[in-house]
Design a protein around this motif. Sequence first.
Motif, short mmCIF file in Angstrom:
data_model
loop_
_atom_site.label_atom_id
_atom_site.label_comp_id
_atom_site.label_asym_id
_atom_site.label_seq_id
_atom_site.Cartn_x
_atom_site.Cartn_y
_atom_site.Cartn_z
N SER A 22 -19.66 24.67 -9.59
CA SER A 22 -20.15 23.42 -10.18
C SER A 22 -19.00 22.47 -10.46
CB SER A 22 -20.92 23.69 -11.47
OG SER A 22 -22.08 24.42 -11.21
N MET A 23 -17.93 23.01 -11.02
CA MET A 23 -16.76 22.18 -11.32
C MET A 23 -16.17 21.60 -10.04
SD MET A 23 -14.99 20.76 -13.53
CE MET A 23 -15.03 21.55 -15.10
N ALA A 24 -16.13 22.40 -8.98
CA ALA A 24 -15.60 21.92 -7.71
C ALA A 24 -16.46 20.77 -7.17
CB ALA A 24 -15.54 23.06 -6.70
N LEU A 25 -17.78 20.89 -7.31
CA LEU A 25 -18.67 19.82 -6.87
C LEU A 25 -18.40 18.55 -7.66
CD1 LEU A 25 -22.07 21.70 -6.46
CD2 LEU A 25 -20.69 20.69 -4.65
N VAL A 26 -18.27 18.68 -8.96
CA VAL A 26 -18.02 17.51 -9.81
C VAL A 26 -16.67 16.90 -9.48
CG1 VAL A 26 -17.60 16.78 -12.19
CG2 VAL A 26 -19.54 18.26 -11.66
N GLN A 78 -20.60 20.38 4.16
CA GLN A 78 -21.15 21.66 4.59
C GLN A 78 -20.13 22.77 4.44
OE1 GLN A 78 -22.92 21.45 8.51
NE2 GLN A 78 -24.26 19.76 7.92
N ALA A 79 -18.87 22.45 4.75
CA ALA A 79 -17.81 23.45 4.62
C ALA A 79 -17.52 23.75 3.16
CB ALA A 79 -16.55 22.97 5.32
N ALA A 80 -17.62 22.73 2.31
CA ALA A 80 -17.27 22.89 0.90
C ALA A 80 -18.40 23.49 0.07
CB ALA A 80 -16.87 21.54 0.31
N VAL A 81 -19.64 23.22 0.48
CA VAL A 81 -20.80 23.65 -0.33
C VAL A 81 -21.79 24.40 0.56
CG1 VAL A 81 -22.58 22.89 -1.92
CG2 VAL A 81 -20.49 21.55 -1.72
N PRO A 82 -21.59 25.69 0.75
CA PRO A 82 -22.53 26.46 1.57
C PRO A 82 -23.87 26.66 0.84
CG PRO A 82 -20.88 27.90 0.61
CD PRO A 82 -20.48 26.49 0.26
N ALA A 83 -24.85 27.07 1.59
CA ALA A 83 -26.19 27.28 1.03
C ALA A 83 -26.16 28.27 -0.14
CB ALA A 83 -27.14 27.77 2.12
N GLU A 84 -25.29 29.26 -0.06
CA GLU A 84 -25.20 30.26 -1.13
C GLU A 84 -24.77 29.63 -2.45
OE1 GLU A 84 -23.49 30.61 1.85
OE2 GLU A 84 -24.99 31.88 2.77
N ALA A 85 -23.88 28.65 -2.37
CA ALA A 85 -23.42 27.95 -3.59
C ALA A 85 -24.56 27.14 -4.18
CB ALA A 85 -22.23 27.05 -3.28
N LEU A 86 -25.33 26.47 -3.32
CA LEU A 86 -26.48 25.72 -3.81
C LEU A 86 -27.49 26.65 -4.46
CD1 LEU A 86 -27.14 23.17 -0.91
CD2 LEU A 86 -26.11 22.71 -3.15
N ALA A 87 -27.75 27.77 -3.82
CA ALA A 87 -28.70 28.75 -4.37
C ALA A 87 -28.25 29.22 -5.75
CB ALA A 87 -28.86 29.93 -3.42
N SER A 88 -26.99 29.54 -5.87
CA SER A 88 -26.46 30.01 -7.14
C SER A 88 -26.60 28.96 -8.23
CB SER A 88 -24.98 30.39 -6.96
OG SER A 88 -24.42 30.76 -8.18
N ASN A 89 -26.25 27.71 -7.90
CA ASN A 89 -26.36 26.63 -8.88
C ASN A 89 -27.82 26.37 -9.26
OD1 ASN A 89 -23.68 25.60 -9.57
ND2 ASN A 89 -23.52 25.21 -7.39
#
Length: 151
Positions: A22-26, A78-89
């Motif tokens: 989450s912090m990386a996304l922000v 796409q490289a920075a935020v894989p589907a697994e990261a979205l699922a976790s968030n």
Amino acid sequence: MKTKWETKKKENLKRLIRKCISMALVMGAAFLLTGCGGTKLSADFDEEKVKTAAQEAIGYLVAGEYEECVGLMSEEMQAAVPAEALASNMETLAGQKGVFQEYKSSSVVGQKDKDGTDYAVAVIVAAFEKGNVAFTLSYDTDMQIIGFWMK
């Protein structure tokens, strides 16, 4: 058989990983906005199309269709935020806020990055069972998501 301590340790590690993602996304979104100017939407964008695209992406998230959401992103995202990261968030979000109810409000503004490239930023406020969540999505002129965060 796992002990209670091992289970708790694993849960804490998962929470820490989610927070880091989450912090990386922000931070990525903040990087995009650094040195930005203006709020008028460029003629390269249609406000309604940006709102619709943002709601489509959020719709995929709340439906658990993470790969579809990733497909709407630029290659860098796409490289920075894989589907697994979205699922976790989204699992964390669902645990805190409950089930999605409706979209409450939306706005779209224009921004420029430090190189003067135009992009659109959509802020969509969505109501969940236990409170609201603000989703902020940035789009390039190809209508690919180049920034995504939730608060």
